[in-house]
Design a protein around this motif. Structure first.
Motif, PDB file in Angstrom:
ATOM      1  N   ASN A   1      -0.276  -1.610  -3.265  1.00 55.22           N
ATOM      2  CA  ASN A   1       0.428  -2.548  -2.394  1.00 55.22           C
ATOM      3  C   ASN A   1       0.120  -3.991  -2.783  1.00 55.22           C
TER       4      ASN A   1
ATOM      5  N   LYS B   1       2.860  -6.820  -4.307  1.00 54.91           N
ATOM      6  CA  LYS B   1       3.040  -8.168  -3.768  1.00 54.91           C
ATOM      7  C   LYS B   1       2.778  -9.218  -4.836  1.00 54.91           C
TER       8      LYS B   1
ATOM      9  N   THR C   1       0.424  -7.156  14.853  1.00 57.29           N
ATOM     10  CA  THR C   1      -0.239  -6.537  13.704  1.00 57.29           C
ATOM     11  C   THR C   1      -1.756  -6.615  13.828  1.00 57.29           C
TER      12      THR C   1
ATOM     13  N   ILE D   1       1.333   4.138   5.126  1.00 60.56           N
ATOM     14  CA  ILE D   1       1.949   2.847   5.437  1.00 60.56           C
ATOM     15  C   ILE D   1       2.011   1.969   4.200  1.00 60.56           C
ATOM     16  N   TYR D   2       0.897   1.851   3.486  1.00 63.20           N
ATOM     17  CA  TYR D   2       0.861   0.993   2.305  1.00 63.20           C
ATOM     18  C   TYR D   2       1.743   1.535   1.185  1.00 63.20           C
TER      19      TYR D   2
ATOM     20  N   GLU E   1       5.207   0.547   2.253  1.00 60.72           N
ATOM     21  CA  GLU E   1       5.311  -0.907   2.203  1.00 60.72           C
ATOM     22  C   GLU E   1       5.466  -1.420   0.771  1.00 60.72           C
ATOM     23  N   SER E   2       4.811  -0.787  -0.171  1.00 56.54           N
ATOM     24  CA  SER E   2       4.915  -1.212  -1.570  1.00 56.54           C
ATOM     25  C   SER E   2       6.355  -1.137  -2.057  1.00 56.54           C
TER      26      SER E   2
ATOM     27  N   THR F   1       8.561  -3.790  -0.230  1.00 54.39           N
ATOM     28  CA  THR F   1       8.273  -5.132  -0.732  1.00 54.39           C
ATOM     29  C   THR F   1       9.034  -5.412  -2.010  1.00 54.39           C
TER      30      THR F   1
ATOM     31  N   VAL G   1       8.824  -8.551   5.085  1.00 58.54           N
ATOM     32  CA  VAL G   1       7.528  -7.977   4.713  1.00 58.54           C
ATOM     33  C   VAL G   1       6.593  -7.897   5.912  1.00 58.54           C
TER      34      VAL G   1
ATOM     35  N   GLN H   1       8.259  -5.464   8.881  1.00 58.86           N
ATOM     36  CA  GLN H   1       8.235  -4.034   8.566  1.00 58.86           C
ATOM     37  C   GLN H   1       6.813  -3.483   8.589  1.00 58.86           C
ATOM     38  N   HIS H   2       5.831  -4.326   8.232  1.00 57.12           N
ATOM     39  CA  HIS H   2       4.435  -3.899   8.320  1.00 57.12           C
ATOM     40  C   HIS H   2       4.050  -3.630   9.774  1.00 57.12           C
TER      41      HIS H   2
ATOM     42  N   LEU I   1       5.752  -0.341  10.932  1.00 56.40           N
ATOM     43  CA  LEU I   1       5.080   0.844  10.381  1.00 56.40           C
ATOM     44  C   LEU I   1       3.753   1.104  11.084  1.00 56.40           C
TER      45      LEU I   1
END
Length: 432
Positions: A28, A32, A142, A161-162, A165-166, A169, A191, A194-195, A198
């Protein structure tokens, strides 16, 4: 031999969970960083400088939590290690406060954005302010939810999640390509939001409803305010180099420094994510055993082996970054040396993975000592290097940051070695 290592890996849930989590968080982080590099191809230094100037204020958003979520993240694993059933009341109280602050950010954000629209002629600034307010509201939620992911089982969820997310992103970077400055605003909103979504979907305590409790909020406030003061002062310290560049070189120079800052962001992100897994495990162990000395072998290995993990990455950056920048991002050739210097600093960033154990132990005196030198280093070393070295502004600031990282790495090692063996943190009598 390999088969034996594999079976040992599979039989140890802590190592397996930690390894998968570290892998997903690393991927992740790199996704980024990759997007940050690609964005330089699509934006000019002024556009990046404008975003960096506006986003400086994001560093101060956690202050409005008053340390309540920090207190929860520290107390929760210790409470669970002690089999204290009140942990659900702590979660409910912290959740209520995070909802309250999120709604407040949205309402205030609407007002400020509207005022900026009517009283300024700068649409870029107005939309930037609106973006910051949306991110602030999402970040409030968060900060709370991430504090509830404390057990090994919950870290399996963070791994998912990560991983998701990757991918998101990478796809969201399209908006920067399509809309440039406005695209980077939309990209950051996507970004961050959505984090948050999740985290909510995979939250381990979704059944716990927000509940205002003055008593438990006061307990979290008392515990967390001290910790938050450390975190916020650290964020303030890390923003010093940006302010120095902005004051001496202006928005354009700050934009040129964006590649180095993107790398520094990953330098901070990776240790932070590793610490996110390590600290609750150590907190649970300390709550159960009551002996800080038992934590030293874990801390020592992390401090000593982390540089070996980062070294190959630093070598690759030093070797290939000049070609990559000159070939694909010629507008940022002035930042090549600063990127290379920052990659060396990455090797010594392991203090971010272990230092927070001081907060778990409530070793605030020693934590203040560390913070004092961190604050001083981020302000003093870059300025001194700018005066002393006959190099450009960006390189001198990067050298100052590197010196500070080396100093903090060494200081953190000897500080933890001393604190973890102090009698007052090893007094609990156990059967083990």
């Amino acid at each position: 031999m390999l088969k034996k290592i594999y079976h040992k890996f599979q039989s140890n849930d802590l190592i397996k969970t930690g390894s998968y989590y570290s892998l997903s968080s690393t991927i992740n982080s790199f996704s980024k960083m990759l997007v940050g590099i690609v964005i330089m191809k699509w934006l000019n230094p002024y556009e990046l400088g404008m975003w960096n100037a506006v986003s400086i204020f994001l560093a101060y958003i956690p202050f409005f939590q008053l340390g309540i979520q920090n207190g929860l993240s520290i107390e929760l694993p210790v409470l669970m290690g002690n089999n204290d059933k009140d942990y659900k009341k702590y979660i409910a109280s912290a959740r209520w406060y995070s909802y309250f602050i999120s709604i407040l950010f949205l309402l205030v954000g609407i007002v400020i954005t509207a005022l900026s629209f009517f009283f300024t002629a700068n649409l870029d600034l107005t939309l930037g302010i609106g973006t910051i307010c949306v991110i602030a509201a999402s970040t409030s939620l968060t900060l709370h939810m991430i504090s509830t992911f404390r057990t090994s089982k919950s870290f399996d969820k963070l791994t998912k999640i990560y991983s998701i997310e990757s991918i998101l992103t990478l796809f969201s970077a399209y908006f920067v390509y399509k809309f440039h400055y406005y695209g980077i605003l939309l990209f950051n909103i996507i970004v961050v939001v959505q984090h948050t979504i999740l985290l909510f979907v995979f939250s381990p305590y979704k059944d716990i409803k927000p509940d205002f409790s003055k008593a438990f909020l006061q307990k979290l406030l008392k515990r967390g305010m001290i910790i938050m003061s450390f975190y916020q002062l650290r964020v303030l310290a890390q923003s010093f180099p940006k302010w120095i560049i902005l004051s001496i070189g202006g928005v354009f120079q700050l934009g040129l420094f964006s590649p180095a800052m993107a790398l520094k962001g990953m330098m901070n992100l990776l240790p932070s994510q590793i610490n996110q897994f390590i600290q609750p495990q150590m907190g649970f162990k300390y709550g159960k055993e009551g002996k800080a000395a038992l934590l030293w072998p874990y801390m020592k290995k992390m401090i000593l082996f982390y540089p070996l993990l980062c070294l190959p990455f630093s070598i690759v950056v030093i070797a290939f970054m000049p070609y990559i920048i000159a070939t694909f991002f010629p507008k940022f050739t002035a930042s090549i040396v600063s990127i290379q210097i920052m990659s060396v600093a990455f090797i010594f960033s392991s203090y971010g993975t272990t230092h927070n154990i001081l907060y778990t132990l409530k070793a605030y005196k020693e934590a203040y000592q560390f913070l004092f030198f961190e604050l001083l280093g981020y302000a003093l070393f870059p300025i001194l290097c700018h005066w002393v070295f006959d190099v450009d502004l960006l390189s001198s600031i990067s050298i100052g940051i590197l010196i500070n990282y080396i100093f903090l790495y060494l200081f953190n090692y000897f500080l933890l070695k001393k604190v973890l063996f102090l009698e007052k943190y090893n007094t609990k009598i156990t059967d083990k």
